[in-house]
Design an enzyme around this catalytic site. Structure first.
Site, PDB file in Angstrom:
ATOM      1  N   ARG A 110      36.047  41.322  26.405  1.00 43.29           N
ATOM      2  CA  ARG A 110      36.825  42.385  27.054  1.00 43.29           C
ATOM      3  C   ARG A 110      37.619  43.176  26.014  1.00 43.29           C
ATOM      4  O   ARG A 110      37.768  44.395  26.128  1.00 43.29           O
ATOM      5  CB  ARG A 110      37.772  41.817  28.104  1.00 43.29           C
ATOM      6  CG  ARG A 110      37.100  41.232  29.367  1.00 43.29           C
ATOM      7  CD  ARG A 110      35.766  41.796  29.696  1.00 43.29           C
ATOM      8  NE  ARG A 110      35.188  41.238  30.910  1.00 43.29           N
ATOM      9  CZ  ARG A 110      34.178  40.354  30.944  1.00 43.29           C
ATOM     10  NH1 ARG A 110      33.612  39.912  29.828  1.00 43.29           N
ATOM     11  NH2 ARG A 110      33.702  39.926  32.100  1.00 43.29           N
ATOM     12  N   LEU A 138      41.452  44.314  33.290  1.00 44.07           N
ATOM     13  CA  LEU A 138      41.934  44.680  31.959  1.00 44.07           C
ATOM     14  C   LEU A 138      42.797  43.528  31.440  1.00 44.07           C
ATOM     15  O   LEU A 138      43.523  42.895  32.211  1.00 44.07           O
ATOM     16  CB  LEU A 138      42.746  45.970  32.032  1.00 44.07           C
ATOM     17  CG  LEU A 138      41.922  47.210  32.410  1.00 44.07           C
ATOM     18  CD1 LEU A 138      42.830  48.397  32.725  1.00 44.07           C
ATOM     19  CD2 LEU A 138      40.923  47.583  31.306  1.00 44.07           C
ATOM     20  N   HIS A 159      43.614  48.124  45.690  1.00 42.19           N
ATOM     21  CA  HIS A 159      42.931  46.878  46.053  1.00 42.19           C
ATOM     22  C   HIS A 159      42.677  46.864  47.564  1.00 42.19           C
ATOM     23  O   HIS A 159      43.575  47.205  48.343  1.00 42.19           O
ATOM     24  CB  HIS A 159      43.771  45.674  45.641  1.00 42.19           C
ATOM     25  CG  HIS A 159      43.082  44.387  45.951  1.00 42.19           C
ATOM     26  ND1 HIS A 159      42.001  43.939  45.216  1.00 42.19           N
ATOM     27  CD2 HIS A 159      43.281  43.494  46.946  1.00 42.19           C
ATOM     28  CE1 HIS A 159      41.571  42.802  45.746  1.00 42.19           C
ATOM     29  NE2 HIS A 159      42.324  42.516  46.801  1.00 42.19           N
ATOM     30  N   ASP A 191      49.409  44.090  36.050  1.00 36.90           N
ATOM     31  CA  ASP A 191      50.082  43.249  35.059  1.00 36.90           C
ATOM     32  C   ASP A 191      49.035  42.327  34.446  1.00 36.90           C
ATOM     33  O   ASP A 191      47.843  42.622  34.507  1.00 36.90           O
ATOM     34  CB  ASP A 191      51.292  42.528  35.673  1.00 36.90           C
ATOM     35  CG  ASP A 191      50.898  41.510  36.721  1.00 36.90           C
ATOM     36  OD1 ASP A 191      49.676  41.281  36.936  1.00 36.90           O
ATOM     37  OD2 ASP A 191      51.795  40.909  37.335  1.00 36.90           O
TER      38      ASP A 191
HETATM   39  C1  GAR Z   1      37.486  50.439  47.128  1.00 41.30           C
HETATM   40  O1  GAR Z   1      37.459  49.804  48.381  1.00 41.30           O
HETATM   41  C2  GAR Z   1      38.546  49.805  46.245  1.00 41.30           C
HETATM   42  O2  GAR Z   1      39.675  49.374  46.951  1.00 41.30           O
HETATM   43  C3  GAR Z   1      37.792  48.619  45.699  1.00 41.30           C
HETATM   44  O3  GAR Z   1      36.501  49.100  45.433  1.00 41.30           O
HETATM   45  C4  GAR Z   1      36.199  50.161  46.342  1.00 41.30           C
HETATM   46  C5  GAR Z   1      35.776  51.354  45.531  1.00 41.30           C
HETATM   47  O4  GAR Z   1      35.296  52.380  46.352  1.00 41.30           O
HETATM   48  N1  GAR Z   1      38.399  48.108  44.518  1.00 41.30           N
HETATM   49  C6  GAR Z   1      38.390  46.815  44.188  1.00 41.30           C
HETATM   50  O5  GAR Z   1      37.847  45.968  44.857  1.00 41.30           O
HETATM   51  C7  GAR Z   1      39.102  46.507  42.892  1.00 41.30           C
HETATM   52  N2  GAR Z   1      39.160  45.095  42.701  1.00 41.30           N
HETATM   53  P1  GAR Z   1      35.080  53.841  45.757  1.00 41.30           P
HETATM   54  O6  GAR Z   1      34.223  53.674  44.483  1.00 41.30           O
HETATM   55  O7  GAR Z   1      34.321  54.537  46.833  1.00 41.30           O
HETATM   56  O8  GAR Z   1      36.406  54.419  45.473  1.00 41.30           O
END
Ligand code: GAR
Length: 266
Positions: A110, A138, A159, A191
Site C-alpha cells: 500500500r 489508506l 460509507h 483515521d
Molecule cells: C457507495 O455505496 C459507497 O458508499 C461505497 O461504495 C459505493 C460506491 O458507489 N463505499 C464503500 O463501500 C467504501 N468502503 P459509486 O461508485 O456509485 O459512488
C-alpha cells in the site's frame, strides 16, 4: 466570503457519488471544483464521468503492485521515507493477533501505491480529498503526508452503513442480512482504522419486509448523493472542527475520541 475549494477524488467503481459531487459543484451547492479524479483500477466507470466533465484523471494500479510484490517474494522498491515499523505501530487496520508477514505485505504494497498516489495528486494541490467508492484502505503512510495538520483532517470517506455499525466492504449487505429495520450512510474523516474516523454526517432510511438488498442499496445511494455534497459544503464553509473528547462509550474505561463539531453559519 468563502473561497472555492479544490477537491480531488479517488474512486474504484461506477462513480455515482462522484457524479453527485461534480453536479453539486456545477450547480453552486458546493463552493468548490473537482480538480482531479484518481482510481485504483483502469476500468473504473467513474473515470469516464470525470472525462465527460473535462476533469483530469489518473490510475494507480494497485493489483499490479501487489502482483509484483508476490512475484518478487517481497523484493519491491519502497518509498525512501517508508518505515514499516513506524506505520505498523500507528495503523489500526489489523489487530495485534494478525500474522506479522501479512501485515508487512499489506503495508508495504500500500505504501508503494500511496507513494504513486501522492506524486500524482501533488500537482493539483487539493484542499480536500474525497473517497467516493474507493475500495482501498489508506495507511498512515499516506494519511500523515496528506493531513499535514493533524488537527485539520482533510480526507473524507462515504460509507454505506450507519457507522460504527458494519464497517468494511459491504455495508448495505451487512445491514440487510443482519435484519436491521433502519439502514443508512455515513460521511466521516478517515483515521488510521477501517471506517473509524470522526463522523461528519449521517442519513438513514427505513427497511421493511418489502425490501430486497437491491432496494436497500437504491435507497442508500439516493441518501449518499445528498449527504456527501452537504458535508463537503460544510468543509468549504470552514464549519467543521475536530475536537478531542474523553468519554466512556459502552463498557470499559474512558477513551479519547475525536468528534466533529459543525459550527453555525456566521
Ligand atoms: C457507495 O455505496 C459507497 O458508499 C461505497 O461504495 C459505493 C460506491 O458507489 N463505499 C464503500 O463501500 C467504501 N468502503 P459509486 O461508485 O456509485 O459512488
Amino acid at each position: 466570503m468563502v473561497h472555492p475549494i479544490r477537491i480531488g477524488a479517488l474512486i474504484s467503481g461506477g462513480g455515482t457519488n462522484l457524479q453527485a459531487i461534480m453536479d453539486a459543484c456545477a450547480q453552486g451547492r458546493i463552493d468548490g471544483r473537482m480538480v482531479f479524479v484518481g482510481a485504483d483500477v483502469a476500468g473504473a466507470g467513474g473515470l469516464q464521468r470525470a472525462a465527460n466533465h473535462a476533469i483530469p484523471t489518473f490510475v494507480v494500479d494497485y493489483e499490479a503492485i501487489i502482483r509484483q510484490y508476490r512475484e518478487s517474494s517481497g523484493k519491491i522498491a519502497v518509498p525512501p521515507d517508508f518505515d514499516l515499523e513506524e506505520i505498523r505501530a500507528k495503523q489500526h487496520l489489523f489487530g495485534p493477533g494478525t500474522e506479522s508477514s501479512r501485515v508487512a505485505a499489506f503495508l508495504t504494497t500500500r505504501a508503494v501505491a500511496e507513494m504513486h498516489l501522492l506524486a500524482r495528486i501533488a500537482p493539483f494541490a487539493p484542499d480536500l480529498l474525497v473517497l467516493a467508492g474507493f475500495m482501498r484502505n489508506l495507511t498512515p503512510y499516506f494519511i500523515d503526508r496528506f493531513n499535514t495538520d493533524p488537527d485539520a483532517p482533510r480526507i473524507m470517506n462515504i460509507h454505506p452503513a450507519l457507522l460504527p455499525a458494519f464497517p468494511g466492504v459491504d455495508g448495505y449487505g451487512d445491514t440487510f442480512r443482519y435484519g436491521c429495520k433502519v439502514g443508512g450512510c455515513t460521511v466521516h474523516f478517515i483515521d488510521y482504522g477501517e471506517d473509524s474516523g470522526p463522523i461528519i454526517g449521517q442519513r438513514c432510511f427505513p427497511i421493511t419486509e418489502a425490501d430486497s438488498l437491491d432496494s436497500v442499496k437504491e435507497k442508500g445511494l439516493a441518501r449518499e448523493w445528498e449527504l456527501y455534497p452537504q458535508c463537503i459544503q460544510y468543509f468549504a464553509e470552514r464549519r467543521l472542527q475536530v475536537v478531542t473528547m474523553t468519554h466512556t462509550i459502552g463498557h470499559g474505561a474512558p477513551v479519547k475520541r475525536r468528534v466533529v463539531k459543525i459550527a453555525e453559519m456566521v
